[in-house]
Design a protein around this motif. Structure first.
Motif, PDB file in Angstrom:
ATOM      1  N   TYR A  65      -4.577   1.393  -2.534  1.00 45.66           N
ATOM      2  CA  TYR A  65      -5.225   0.270  -3.202  1.00 45.66           C
ATOM      3  C   TYR A  65      -5.142   0.325  -4.726  1.00 45.66           C
ATOM      4  O   TYR A  65      -5.110  -0.708  -5.384  1.00 45.66           O
ATOM      5  CB  TYR A  65      -6.694   0.181  -2.784  1.00 45.66           C
ATOM      6  N   ASP A  66      -5.102   1.510  -5.300  1.00 41.66           N
ATOM      7  CA  ASP A  66      -5.156   1.626  -6.756  1.00 41.66           C
ATOM      8  C   ASP A  66      -4.146   2.659  -7.237  1.00 41.66           C
ATOM      9  O   ASP A  66      -4.327   3.857  -7.008  1.00 41.66           O
ATOM     10  CB  ASP A  66      -6.565   2.032  -7.183  1.00 41.66           C
ATOM     11  N   LYS A 113       0.839  -1.203   0.000  1.00 39.65           N
ATOM     12  CA  LYS A 113       0.000   0.000   0.000  1.00 39.65           C
ATOM     13  C   LYS A 113       0.873   1.252   0.000  1.00 39.65           C
ATOM     14  O   LYS A 113       0.538   2.261  -0.629  1.00 39.65           O
ATOM     15  CB  LYS A 113      -0.937  -0.015   1.211  1.00 39.65           C
ATOM     16  N   LYS A 139      -1.994  -6.554  -3.081  1.00 39.62           N
ATOM     17  CA  LYS A 139      -2.807  -6.256  -4.254  1.00 39.62           C
ATOM     18  C   LYS A 139      -1.978  -5.879  -5.472  1.00 39.62           C
ATOM     19  O   LYS A 139      -2.499  -5.757  -6.567  1.00 39.62           O
ATOM     20  CB  LYS A 139      -3.792  -5.128  -3.910  1.00 39.62           C
ATOM     21  N   ARG A 184      -9.666   5.289  -0.008  1.00 38.88           N
ATOM     22  CA  ARG A 184      -8.809   4.548   0.913  1.00 38.88           C
ATOM     23  C   ARG A 184      -7.413   4.462   0.300  1.00 38.88           C
ATOM     24  O   ARG A 184      -7.259   4.094  -0.861  1.00 38.88           O
ATOM     25  CB  ARG A 184      -9.373   3.149   1.167  1.00 38.88           C
ATOM     26  N   VAL A 190      -5.503  -6.942   3.368  1.00 43.27           N
ATOM     27  CA  VAL A 190      -4.519  -7.117   2.296  1.00 43.27           C
ATOM     28  C   VAL A 190      -3.505  -8.200   2.689  1.00 43.27           C
ATOM     29  O   VAL A 190      -2.302  -8.050   2.486  1.00 43.27           O
ATOM     30  CB  VAL A 190      -3.779  -5.793   1.958  1.00 43.27           C
TER      31      VAL A 190
END
Length: 293
Positions: A271-272, A84, A136, A268, A132
């Motif tokens: 994550y992306d 993250k 991810k 959040r 997680v």
């Protein structure tokens, strides 16, 4: 352990082929219940790498260190929470995806800093709410993938709710007692991957935003600014709190800010890589929430 053997084999292949110039990972610590960061640059040294429940350091902090990477491609051993932070660094253009090989480690949780006898299998409190366990983002996953957990629920914020339920004067006393112990060592800053400024605001004196002395006003200013700077950016790894020699509950502040960002902006952190960070995007047309979904 099979994971350790697989990790060492992969590291040896990456270094032998020249795909990476270094592998940032974990090595044995001075005690059986400790590990230490290691930087492996030769295939003959990969047996120094370890993987166990004591691999708590967030190694992503080394990715912005020019004396470590030297601008070359490196591999990094990373748990889900560490990844993250890597996502955050990618979003903020501090590293590039081509610069790193992410060795994702499936993780059931790290051990608390102090494990009482008979509770050797316990995990850190924050790990009980982790979503997680399987990173991810990775180039190679080591360990069994774990089904994605639900986002941390109400219980995750129970300690935050407890503080917010206090009367204002009680809450002020709570934080004042903790901040009074701060010695301005900045260990929390040094271990945080998202604190990468070449010159921290705490060290600037024209103008001086934060008093340098470890007194009430200076300590409060430092802790408040640190928390605000991590709003919508904190990966929740707990490195700051673990590094604090005065046992200040820094994650309480981080969790409070994370919840506010999630509530207000539906965002959040970590994550992306393609998402627009909440503190860097603004929709002047109206509803900015769509930008963070």
């Amino acid at each position: 352990m099979a994971e350790v053997d697989e990790l060492r084999t992969l590291a040896r292949e990456l270094l032998s082929s020249g795909e990476v110039k270094a592998v940032i990972g974990y090595g044995a610590g001075a005690r059986p219940d400790r590990t230490t960061p290691v930087i492996i640059t030769s295939p003959v040294d990969v047996d120094q790498l370890v993987w166990n429940k004591y691999c708590d350091n967030n190694l992503a902090t080394y990715l912005t260190r020019s004396d470590v990477t030297r601008g070359l491609k490196v591999a990094i051993v990373a748990k889900g929470c560490d990844v993250k932070s890597i996502v955050g660094l990618l979003q903020e253009s501090q590293i590039t995806r081509e610069q790193i090989v992410v060795i994702g480690m499936s993780c059931d949780g790290v051990a608390p800093a102090s494990v009482p006898a008979g509770l050797e299998q316990s995990v850190h409190e924050r790990c009980k709410f982790c979503d997680v366990h399987t990173p991810k983002l990775q180039d190679k996953l080591i360990g069994k993938a774990v089904a994605a957990d639900a986002a941390p629920g109400k219980d995750f914020y129970a300690d935050v709710d407890k503080i917010e339920s206090m009367k204002p004067d009680e809450r002020w006393k709570f934080w004042q007692e903790h901040f009074d112990r701060c010695i301005k060592c900045y260990a929390c800053r040094q271990v945080c991957p998202m604190c990468y400024c070449k010159r921290c605001v705490a060290e600037k004196n024209q103008p001086q935003w934060i008093a340098t002395s470890a007194h009430a006003a200076g300590n409060f200013a430092w802790q408040a600014i640190r928390a605000m700077h991590l709003a919508g950016r904190c990966a929740g790894c707990g490195a700051c709190e673990r590094a604090c020699p005065q046992d200040i509950p820094l994650m309480l502040l981080n969790k409070k800010m994370s919840r506010e960002v999630e509530t207000q902006f539906k965002y959040r952190a970590g994550y992306d890589p393609a998402a627009a960070p909440a503190v860097r995007a603004f929709d002047a047309a109206g509803d900015s929430n769509e930008m963070f979904r």
